[in-house]
Design an enzyme around this catalytic site. Structure first.
Site, PDB file in Angstrom:
ATOM      1  N   TYR A  64      22.078  31.054  62.795  1.00  8.43           N
ATOM      2  CA  TYR A  64      23.222  31.032  61.880  1.00  8.43           C
ATOM      3  C   TYR A  64      22.798  31.039  60.410  1.00  8.43           C
ATOM      4  O   TYR A  64      23.575  31.451  59.549  1.00  8.43           O
ATOM      5  CB  TYR A  64      24.078  29.787  62.106  1.00  8.43           C
ATOM      6  CG  TYR A  64      24.658  29.641  63.481  1.00  8.43           C
ATOM      7  CD1 TYR A  64      24.753  30.714  64.361  1.00  8.43           C
ATOM      8  CD2 TYR A  64      25.132  28.404  63.920  1.00  8.43           C
ATOM      9  CE1 TYR A  64      25.276  30.554  65.636  1.00  8.43           C
ATOM     10  CE2 TYR A  64      25.667  28.241  65.182  1.00  8.43           C
ATOM     11  CZ  TYR A  64      25.730  29.309  66.039  1.00  8.43           C
ATOM     12  OH  TYR A  64      26.261  29.143  67.285  1.00  8.43           O
ATOM     13  N   HIS A 132      19.791  28.672  72.755  1.00  8.10           N
ATOM     14  CA  HIS A 132      20.965  29.395  72.273  1.00  8.10           C
ATOM     15  C   HIS A 132      21.441  30.454  73.268  1.00  8.10           C
ATOM     16  O   HIS A 132      22.634  30.566  73.538  1.00  8.10           O
ATOM     17  CB  HIS A 132      20.641  30.050  70.927  1.00  8.10           C
ATOM     18  CG  HIS A 132      21.846  30.299  70.090  1.00  8.10           C
ATOM     19  ND1 HIS A 132      21.804  30.344  68.721  1.00  8.10           N
ATOM     20  CD2 HIS A 132      23.145  30.531  70.412  1.00  8.10           C
ATOM     21  CE1 HIS A 132      23.007  30.569  68.236  1.00  8.10           C
ATOM     22  NE2 HIS A 132      23.835  30.702  69.248  1.00  8.10           N
TER      23      HIS A 132
END
Length: 301
Positions: A64, A132
Site C-alpha cells: 500500500y 497478503h
C-alpha cells in the site's frame, strides 16, 4: 481514555486472540489500501481523525505504501494526547508477494518496523502480520501487475515457519486470515474456529448487493452498515476503507442494534464468489487467463 464526540475507544468491542502475547483486537479497524489515489498526508489525517472518533485498529501493508504515514499518525496521536502510547493502537501489516520467500520474511518485517520508522521505539512490533496473497514472485520491489516470468513456486511451509519466527522474536504478536460477506468461506471459517484462528474481514465488493440494500432500507441503515454488522455477528474483526469522516463515524455505529433471523437467512443465501483470482496479479498478454489448482507449482516439504 481520550476521545471526542459520542464514540469512545472503549465503546468498540474487542476479541481475544489465541496468541499469548497478543492484545485483544478491536472488532473494527480502518484500512489504508488507497495506494495511488490520495496524497500521503491524507492518510495521516484520516488516521488521526479515526483515532479521534474512537478507532484503535489500523490495517496497512508493504504494497500500500502507507506504513510510514500510519506510523507518523500514531506518533502524532500520542503527542496530542489522543492515546497514551502506541500500545493502545492495534496495527496490522502484510507481507507482499515479492517477500514470500522463507529467507525474506523476517528481514521484510524488520524493514517495515525499522527502516520505515513505522512504529517508533520502544514498541517496535506489529500486533498482527499477514501474508497478503498466496502468490510468490521474484524478490525485488513490488510490481503490479507482474510478469509471468516473475512467478515462483510458493514454499508455504517455509514461509509460514518464518512467520512463526517473527512471532517468536516478538516482531509480530499474532497472525491471521480474512473474510467477506460475498465470500464467506464457511468451511474454512469452521476449521479456523476449531483451531483457534481469528478472522479479519473486509467489507468491500458488497455495496451493489440487492439483498443487503433491501435489508438496509428496512432497518434504516446504510448498505455498508448492514454488511459490517453481518461480518461482526459472525465473530469476525472488520477492516473498513474510507477517509471520509462522516462515513468513519457511521462505520462505528454498529453495536446498538442487530440483524433479525430473517435478515441473517437472506444474507446466508447470497451467491458466493471469490473476490480475487490469480489472474489479476499478472499482465494479460500471454499470462494467466485462468487459475486452476493443477496449474500451480507448490514447493515440496
Amino acid at each position: 481514555m481520550a476521545s471526542t464526540g459520542s464514540t469512545t475507544a472503549a465503546a468498540v468491542p474487542e476479541v481475544a486472540l489465541p496468541s499469548g502475547d497478543a492484545r485483544p483486537m478491536p472488532v473494527i479497524g480502518l484500512g489504508t489500501a488507497v495506494m495511488f489515489h490520495v496524497r500521503p498526508e491524507d492518510t495521516q489525517d484520516a488516521v488521526l481523525a479515526a483515532i479521534e472518533l474512537g478507532f484503535r485498529c489500523f490495517d496497512t501493508a508493504y504494497m500500500y505504501g502507507t506504513e510510514r504515514q500510519l506510523g507518523d499518525a500514531v506518533a502524532e496521536a500520542v503527542r496530542r494526547g489522543l492515546v497514551r502510547s502506541r500500545e493502545e493502537v492495534f496495527v496490522t501489516s502484510k507481507l507482499w508477494c515479492t517477500q514470500c520467500h522463507p529467507d525474506l520474511v523476517v528481514p521484510s518485517l524488520r524493514e517495515t518496523l525499522h527502516d520505515k520508522n513505522m512504529l517508533q521505539e520502544p514498541a517496535e512490533y506489529l500486533d498482527l502480520y499477514l501474508i497478503h496473497q498466496p502468490i510468490c514472485q521474484k524478490p525485488g520491489p513490488p510490481v503490479f501487475p507482474a510478469k509471468r516470468e516473475d512467478a515462483r513456486p510458493f514454499d508455504f511451509k517455509g514461509v509460514w515457519q518464518a512467520m512463526e519466527e517473527c512471532q517468536r522474536l516478538g516482531l509480530a504478536r499474532a497472525i491471521g486470515v480474512e473474510v467477506n460477506p460475498v465470500c464467506q468461506q464457511q468451511k474454512l471459517r469452521t476449521y479456523c474456529a476449531e483451531k483457534g484462528i481469528h478472522w479479519n474481514g473486509e467489507a468491500n465488493a458488497v455495496l451493489e448487493s440487492e439483498v443487503l440494500a433491501e435489508i438496509a432500507k428496512a432497518r434504516g441503515k446504510t448498505v455498508a452498515q448492514v454488511s459490517l454488522r453481518c461480518v461482526y455477528e459472525q465473530g469476525v474483526s472488520i477492516v473498513v476503507k474510507t477517509y471520509n469522516k462522516e462515513r468513519l463515524k457511521q462505520n462505528l455505529e454498529l453495536f446498538d442494534w442487530e440483524l433479525t433471523d430473517e435478515d441473517r437467512l437472506k444474507i446466508s443465501q447470497i451467491p458466493q464468489k471469490k473476490l480475487q483470482g490469480g489472474a489479476f496479479m499478472f499482465y494479460p498478454e500471454g499470462e494467466f487467463t485462468s487459475v486452476d489448482i493443477s496449474e500451480i507449482n507448490f514447493a515440496e516439504e
